[in-house]
Structure formats: C-alpha cells, structure tokens
Design an enzyme around this catalytic site. Structure first.
Site, PDB file in Angstrom:
ATOM      1  N   ARG A   1       0.849  -1.215   0.000  1.00  0.00           N
ATOM      2  CA  ARG A   1       0.000   0.000   0.000  1.00  0.00           C
ATOM      3  C   ARG A   1       0.876   1.254   0.000  1.00  0.00           C
ATOM      4  NH1 ARG A   1      -2.965  -3.420   3.658  1.00  0.00           N
ATOM      5  NH2 ARG A   1      -2.199  -2.376   5.546  1.00  0.00           N
TER       6      ARG A   1
ATOM      7  N   LYS B   1     -13.230  13.962   4.938  1.00  0.00           N
ATOM      8  CA  LYS B   1     -14.314  13.439   4.103  1.00  0.00           C
ATOM      9  C   LYS B   1     -15.170  12.459   4.873  1.00  0.00           C
ATOM     10  CE  LYS B   1     -14.603   9.805   1.268  1.00  0.00           C
ATOM     11  NZ  LYS B   1     -14.315   8.853   0.178  1.00  0.00           N
TER      12      LYS B   1
ATOM     13  N   GLU C   1     -20.213  14.351   1.546  1.00  0.00           N
ATOM     14  CA  GLU C   1     -20.413  13.447   0.402  1.00  0.00           C
ATOM     15  C   GLU C   1     -21.650  12.574   0.576  1.00  0.00           C
ATOM     16  OE1 GLU C   1     -17.170  10.698  -0.421  1.00  0.00           O
ATOM     17  OE2 GLU C   1     -18.162   9.919  -2.197  1.00  0.00           O
TER      18      GLU C   1
ATOM     19  N   LYS D   1     -19.418  17.016  -2.165  1.00  0.00           N
ATOM     20  CA  LYS D   1     -18.952  15.968  -3.088  1.00  0.00           C
ATOM     21  C   LYS D   1     -20.138  15.095  -3.481  1.00  0.00           C
ATOM     22  CE  LYS D   1     -15.681  12.121  -3.495  1.00  0.00           C
ATOM     23  NZ  LYS D   1     -14.296  11.699  -3.262  1.00  0.00           N
TER      24      LYS D   1
HETATM   25  P1  13P Z   1     -14.708   7.239  -6.751  1.00  0.00           P
HETATM   26  O1  13P Z   1     -14.319   8.448  -7.556  1.00  0.00           O
HETATM   27  O2  13P Z   1     -13.931   6.000  -7.134  1.00  0.00           O
HETATM   28  O3  13P Z   1     -16.200   7.044  -6.676  1.00  0.00           O
HETATM   29  O4  13P Z   1     -14.212   7.499  -5.253  1.00  0.00           O
HETATM   30  C1  13P Z   1     -14.331   8.733  -4.720  1.00  0.00           C
HETATM   31  C2  13P Z   1     -14.582   8.632  -3.281  1.00  0.00           C
HETATM   32  O5  13P Z   1     -13.867   9.218  -2.500  1.00  0.00           O
HETATM   33  C3  13P Z   1     -15.744   7.851  -2.835  1.00  0.00           C
HETATM   34  O6  13P Z   1     -15.978   8.091  -1.488  1.00  0.00           O
END
Ligand code: 13P
Length: 340
Positions: A45, A136, A177, A222
């Site tokens: 990773r 996030k 998000e 987001k």
């Molecule tokens: P994706 O762009 O692969 O959907 O991932 C973005 C992300 O942070 C999802 O939580």
C-alpha cells in the site's frame, strides 16, 4: 498558507485543480489490488501511494489535495519521509477520510447508515496535528424503484451534518459526500430516477447542515452526477451534464464555494467528459473532481505492482490528472486523449 476554512475550501477547488481520493479503506484497496494480483500489505500500500504522491508534475499542477486513509496519514515513504511532507512540498493539501464505513441500517433492509461520530472530535484534533486540513465523510444512498426511504436519507444527512460541524470546530474543512449510488443493486434505474433521488437527498442534506449550524462557506460538497444506473446506461454526455447542473442549481446554495464530484463507477474517460461538459454551463460554484477510481485505474494497471513500472504508472496518473484539470476548466476534448 491561510488557516481560514473559507480560504482552504477555495484552494481545494480553484485553478483547475482537484482532489485525488486515495482514501480506500484496507478492505477496498485489497479489492483494487486483487485486480492486479497483488497482495495488500502495509508496504505494498505504501509503494502504490508513494508512486502517486511522488508524481511531481501531477501533484504540483493538477492536484489541490489528497484524501488519505488513516494509515496513510501517518505513513512514511520508503526513504522515511512522511507522506504528509511529500504532499505539502508539492503544494497540495493533505486530507483524511474520517467515517468508519457504511453499515447495514437497523430496520431498513437494503440501506446503510455511515458510522464514525463517536469520539470524532478527539480524532479530528489528532488528524489536525498530523497535518490534515480537510476531511471526508461519505453517506450512501441506495437507488431502486422503492429506495431510498425517507428515514435512511434523513439519518445519513444528520450524520453528515454532525460530522461537518465537528470538522469546522476542529479547523478542518468538511467534504460533505452524499453519494446516490450509480453502481448499487440492481443498478437498473434511469437518469430520471437518479435526478429525483439526488434532488430530494440534497434538499435534506442542506436542511440538516443548516440545523447543525455548519458554515456553507467553509465546506465542499462531493455529490454524484445525475446519471443512469450502471446497468441502464444510455444518456449522452450532454444530457448527464444538463441534468446534473439542473439538480445542483435547485438545491446547492451559492454560498458553497465548491463542488468536487465523485466518479462512482464511471469509466475514466466518461468521468472526464462529464466534468468538462458540466463546466460548459454558467455556474455559481467552482466545480472540479474528487476522483478515486477515475484517477487511479489506469495508473494501477500500468504499475501492476512492479518497481520497474513506477514511471509508467506515474505517466498514466499524470495524464488522467491533466485531462481532469482541463475538464475542471471546461476545456477537455476527446482528441487530447488520442494525442497522448
Ligand atoms: P470514486 O471516484 O472512485 O467514486 O471514489 C471517490 C470517493 O472518495 C468515494 O468516497
């Protein structure tokens, strides 16, 4: 660098730069590594993420910030340099995923509630000390003919709002998000259904943000794009862009400085084309990318887990970052892909 939330938020989305979502949890990165038959270990990773973060041109010119998983925030490159220092040296901002995942929601079959609020205030203080300036939290909204339910949308919106308020108290910009899933099950819903669910969800999210006293100027949204389900794709690029802009204009206050889309299962080039078309509209916010898969898929393949392929992986990542940066300015063209 300014420490004001409003300034950090603008820096995250301005100038045609966008966010690299590299915050795959340990179980998600394992799934990605499985596609190249690579075992997921702390060092594999590290090697993979070091390849991305040391892509100097991409990081300096196209990437405003990187969303990290907790392990990576405290991890060091092979030579002992903390990843946070490498990211900052490129002029990019380190960020941190703070939710602990979407878990089945009691009494709501087929839906999830995102966890991670307990003790979040203390964790945020630790992340701030480690250099994180944004965070996030992903709420997941299932789409089918009968889902989502009002209860699940409300619960997820409340959790997003509680998280966002805690972030702002900790001087960290929250990325809010709410993802209405394109690639959930059955994934056969059409763009009209996605528009309806996304609009209803965003309304509830902004109600809850207001009730939680979250400052809109100090956050980033987001969202998903308004798009057909993964198993029902047919809308054109222009239709996806127009429907997405319509829903966002109806629901997202112009006090929000920026919107950074997730890619959600779109192919890399679709995600770029859609973002560019969206930026062809007159918009009250800065609109950019916060892509995970759409920024990384081709780089992961080119790298294939081998040290001799690091430069090839970096070239792929840099190309996608550049294409998405053009899209964030509305000036991506398909022939630029071929030229590369
Ligand atoms: P994706 O762009 O692969 O959907 O991932 C973005 C992300 O942070 C999802 O939580």
């Amino acid at each position: 660098m300014s420490e004001r939330l409003e300034d950090i938020a603008v820096q995250m989305v301005a100038g045609g730069r966008g966010l690299l979502a590299a915050d795959e949890s340990t179980s998600t990165i394992k799934k990605r590594f499985d596609t190249i038959n690579l075992e997921s270990t702390e060092s594999s990773r590290r090697d993979y993420r070091e390849m991305l973060f040391r892509s100097d041109e991409a990081m300096k010119k196209y990437i405003s910030g990187v969303i990290l998983f907790e392990e990576t925030l405290f991890q060091k490159a092979a030579d002992g340099t903390p990843f946070v220092d490498i990211i900052r040296a490129a002029g990019s901002i380190p960020g941190i995923k703070v939710d602990t995942g979407a878990k089945p929601m009691a009494k709501y079959p087929g839906e999830t509630i995102t966890e991670g609020l307990d003790g979040l205030g203390e964790r945020l203080a630790k992340y701030y000390d480690a250099g994180a300036r944004f965070a996030k939290w992903r709420g997941v909204i299932a789409i089918s003919s009968s889902l989502p339910t009002r209860g699940s949308v409300r619960a997820n919106a409340q959790a997003l709002a509680r998280y966002a308020a805690l972030c702002q108290e900790a001087k960290i910009v929250p990325i809010v998000e709410p993802e209405c899933l394109m690639d959930g099950k059955p994934g056969d819903h059409n763009i009209d259904r996605c528009a309806e669910v996304t609009e209803a969800t965003l309304r509830v999210v902004f109600e809850e943000l207001a009730d939680a006293r979250v400052s809109l100027e100090g956050m980033i949204l987001k969202p998903n794009m308004v798009i057909d389900g993964k198993n029902a794709r047919k809308a054109s690029v222009d239709e996806v862009a127009a429907r997405t802009v319509q829903v966002l204009k109806r629901t997202v206050p112009s006090a929000v400085p920026g919107i950074a889309f997730l890619s959600g299962g779109q192919t890399t080039e679709e995600a770029t084309a859609h973002l560019s078309a969206i930026n062809g509209f007159d918009l009250p916010w800065l609109v950019t990318f916060s892509y995970g898969r759409a920024l990384q898929d081709s780089a992961l393949k080119a790298w294939n887990g081998k040290p001799e392929n690091v430069a090839a992986g970096q070239r792929e990542f840099t190309h996608r970052a550049e294409m998405n940066s053009l899209a964030a300015k509305g000036s991506w063209k398909k022939d630029l892909e071929k030229a590369a």
